[in-house]
Scaffold this active site. Structure first.
Site, mmCIF file in Angstrom:
data_model
loop_
_atom_site.group_PDB
_atom_site.id
_atom_site.type_symbol
_atom_site.label_atom_id
_atom_site.label_comp_id
_atom_site.label_asym_id
_atom_site.label_seq_id
_atom_site.Cartn_x
_atom_site.Cartn_y
_atom_site.Cartn_z
ATOM 1 N N HIS A 111 32.280 44.956 46.477
ATOM 2 C CA HIS A 111 31.463 45.686 45.473
ATOM 3 C C HIS A 111 32.173 46.973 45.195
ATOM 4 C CE1 HIS A 111 28.693 46.345 42.897
ATOM 5 N NE2 HIS A 111 28.148 47.251 43.285
ATOM 6 N N GLN A 175 42.061 50.972 47.418
ATOM 7 C CA GLN A 175 41.609 51.040 48.830
ATOM 8 C C GLN A 175 40.908 49.478 48.791
ATOM 9 O OE1 GLN A 175 41.619 52.818 50.415
ATOM 10 N NE2 GLN A 175 42.993 54.338 49.398
HETATM 11 N N1 LIG Z 1 22.866 36.247 46.505
HETATM 12 C C1 LIG Z 1 23.943 37.312 45.787
HETATM 13 N N2 LIG Z 1 25.090 36.828 44.660
HETATM 14 C C2 LIG Z 1 26.896 37.102 44.262
HETATM 15 C C3 LIG Z 1 26.037 38.636 45.515
HETATM 16 C C4 LIG Z 1 25.124 39.078 45.915
HETATM 17 O O1 LIG Z 1 25.593 40.253 47.712
HETATM 18 N N3 LIG Z 1 24.005 37.952 46.185
HETATM 19 N N4 LIG Z 1 27.598 39.789 45.123
HETATM 20 C C5 LIG Z 1 27.874 39.086 43.929
HETATM 21 C C6 LIG Z 1 29.186 39.886 43.636
HETATM 22 N N5 LIG Z 1 28.919 41.196 42.345
HETATM 23 C C7 LIG Z 1 28.814 42.211 42.661
HETATM 24 O O2 LIG Z 1 29.819 42.940 43.358
HETATM 25 C C8 LIG Z 1 27.802 40.634 40.976
HETATM 26 C C9 LIG Z 1 28.765 39.510 40.761
HETATM 27 C C10 LIG Z 1 27.857 38.693 39.306
HETATM 28 C C11 LIG Z 1 27.047 39.661 38.922
HETATM 29 C C12 LIG Z 1 26.089 39.066 37.793
HETATM 30 O O3 LIG Z 1 25.583 39.956 36.853
HETATM 31 N N6 LIG Z 1 27.071 38.156 36.573
HETATM 32 C C13 LIG Z 1 25.848 37.049 35.132
HETATM 33 C C14 LIG Z 1 27.256 36.452 35.262
HETATM 34 C C15 LIG Z 1 28.193 38.292 34.773
HETATM 35 C C16 LIG Z 1 29.560 37.535 33.890
HETATM 36 O O4 LIG Z 1 30.300 36.482 33.563
HETATM 37 O O5 LIG Z 1 30.436 38.706 33.198
HETATM 38 C C17 LIG Z 1 25.328 35.883 36.341
HETATM 39 O O6 LIG Z 1 25.072 35.493 37.411
HETATM 40 O O7 LIG Z 1 24.693 35.206 35.695
HETATM 41 C C18 LIG Z 1 26.443 40.351 39.467
HETATM 42 C C19 LIG Z 1 26.947 41.380 40.689
HETATM 43 C C20 LIG Z 1 28.369 37.547 43.612
HETATM 44 N N7 LIG Z 1 27.124 36.773 43.675
HETATM 45 N N1 LIG Z 2 30.715 42.681 41.167
HETATM 46 C C1 LIG Z 2 32.085 41.884 41.412
HETATM 47 C C2 LIG Z 2 32.349 42.804 41.499
HETATM 48 O O1 LIG Z 2 32.590 43.308 40.177
HETATM 49 N N2 LIG Z 2 33.617 42.690 42.025
HETATM 50 C C3 LIG Z 2 34.686 43.723 41.511
HETATM 51 O O2 LIG Z 2 36.390 42.386 40.776
HETATM 52 C C4 LIG Z 2 37.160 43.126 40.439
HETATM 53 C C5 LIG Z 2 37.744 41.511 40.942
HETATM 54 O O3 LIG Z 2 39.512 42.131 40.827
HETATM 55 P P1 LIG Z 2 40.092 41.420 40.961
HETATM 56 O O4 LIG Z 2 40.793 39.686 40.143
HETATM 57 O O5 LIG Z 2 41.728 41.832 41.336
HETATM 58 O O6 LIG Z 2 40.159 41.278 42.740
HETATM 59 C C6 LIG Z 2 37.399 44.457 42.357
HETATM 60 O O7 LIG Z 2 37.480 45.711 41.455
HETATM 61 C C7 LIG Z 2 36.097 43.680 42.923
HETATM 62 O O8 LIG Z 2 35.759 45.218 43.240
#
Ligand SMILES: Nc1nc2c(c(=O)[nH]1)N[C@@H](CN(C=O)c1ccc(C(=O)N[C@@H](CCC(=O)O)C(=O)O)cc1)CN2
Ligand SMILES: NCC(=O)N[C@@H]1O[C@H](COP(=O)([O-])[O-])[C@@H](O)[C@H]1O
Length: 217
Positions: A111, A175
């Site tokens: 994240h 990173q």
């Molecule tokens: N239950 C969990 N699900 C996910 C986690 C988690 O920790 N618990 N991590 C995420 C990854 N993530 C951020 O790191 C993240 C991914 C997606 C979203 C989001 O708002 N998605 C929307 C659609 C957005 C889009 O399609 O562009 C949605 O699902 O409606 C927020 C944070 C992965 N899942």
């Molecule tokens: N909320 C989740 C999120 O935003 N994750 C971010 O999506 C990018 C994926 O890049 P990549 O497809 O080049 O690995 C990464 O920068 C990661 O930190």
């Protein structure tokens, strides 16, 4: 002892997948990436998997009537690979509690923020708008709480005068590509575990921020 089996979920470019592929090729991952699944079609991450000879599949979430239905199909597809670890590498779908429970303790996410700051999306712009002097990235175990699972490793990155979300993201990604392979290797080697809602490294519970790497000095 067979190598731990790793399935990677993604939604986009796959630079983090590439970092894991490169680490595996260099004997630095401790496990084998056996499958890559994208919820979005035509993304470079799928091409990266195919170029590396890794089974790559599309499971388009727009083809399902509900989040539960998509997650059930995704779980079934993942389990065909018999994974020891599921790695979210830019996987942009919020996962249901039933799904996260099924993989509890064996699913990691990366994240782009210093959790617990800035859960959710648009983290780089939010840090800039807040006037923060640093930002960064966290690898954490995945739980039902969005971006709320226990941190494993964090890298702190300075915010530089004139930074945009794009320039900051690029510096943070440098990173990302270092710490994700580290975290995956720790898990594959049995050093990193999830127990009683905490992350443990070498039998020691990790702090809220996890193992911290400060790149500002
Ligand atoms: N239950 C969990 N699900 C996910 C986690 C988690 O920790 N618990 N991590 C995420 C990854 N993530 C951020 O790191 C993240 C991914 C997606 C979203 C989001 O708002 N998605 C929307 C659609 C957005 C889009 O399609 O562009 C949605 O699902 O409606 C927020 C944070 C992965 N899942
Ligand atoms: N909320 C989740 C999120 O935003 N994750 C971010 O999506 C990018 C994926 O890049 P990549 O497809 O080049 O690995 C990464 O920068 C990661 O930190």
């Amino acid at each position: 002892m067979t190598e731990p089996r790793i399935v990677v979920l993604l939604s986009g470019s796959g630079t983090n997948l590439q970092a894991l592929i490169d680490a595996e090729a260099g004997g630095e991952l401790g496990g084998k990436i056996v499958g890559v699944i994208s919820n979005r079609p035509g993304v470079k991450g799928l091409q990266r998997a195919e170029a590396a000879g890794i089974d790559a599949q599309l499971l388009d979430h727009t083809g399902f009537s509900s989040r539960d239905a998509f997650d059930a199909a995704l779980q079934s597809l993942i389990d065909q690979y018999r994974p020891d670890l599921v790695v979210l590498a830019g996987f942009m779908r919020i996962l249901t509690p039933a799904f996260t429970e099924h993989y509890q303790g064996r699913m990691l996410n990366i994240h782009p923020s210093l959790l617990p700051k800035y859960q959710g999306l648009h983290t780089h712009q939010r840090a800039l708008d807040a006037g923060d002097d640093c930002h960064g990235v966290t690898v954490h175990f995945v739980t039902a709480e969005l971006d709320g699972g226990p941190a494993v490793i964090q890298a702190i990155v300075p915010i530089i005068e004139g930074d945009t979300a794009e320039s900051l993201s690029a510096r943070v990604q440098v990173q990302e590509h270092k710490i994700y392979p580290m975290a995956v290797r720790w898990f594959a080697e049995g050093r990193l575990k999830y127990h009683q809602g905490k992350a443990w490294l070498d039998e020691q519970s990790l702090s809220v921020e996890g193992f911290q790497i400060d790149t500002r000095h």
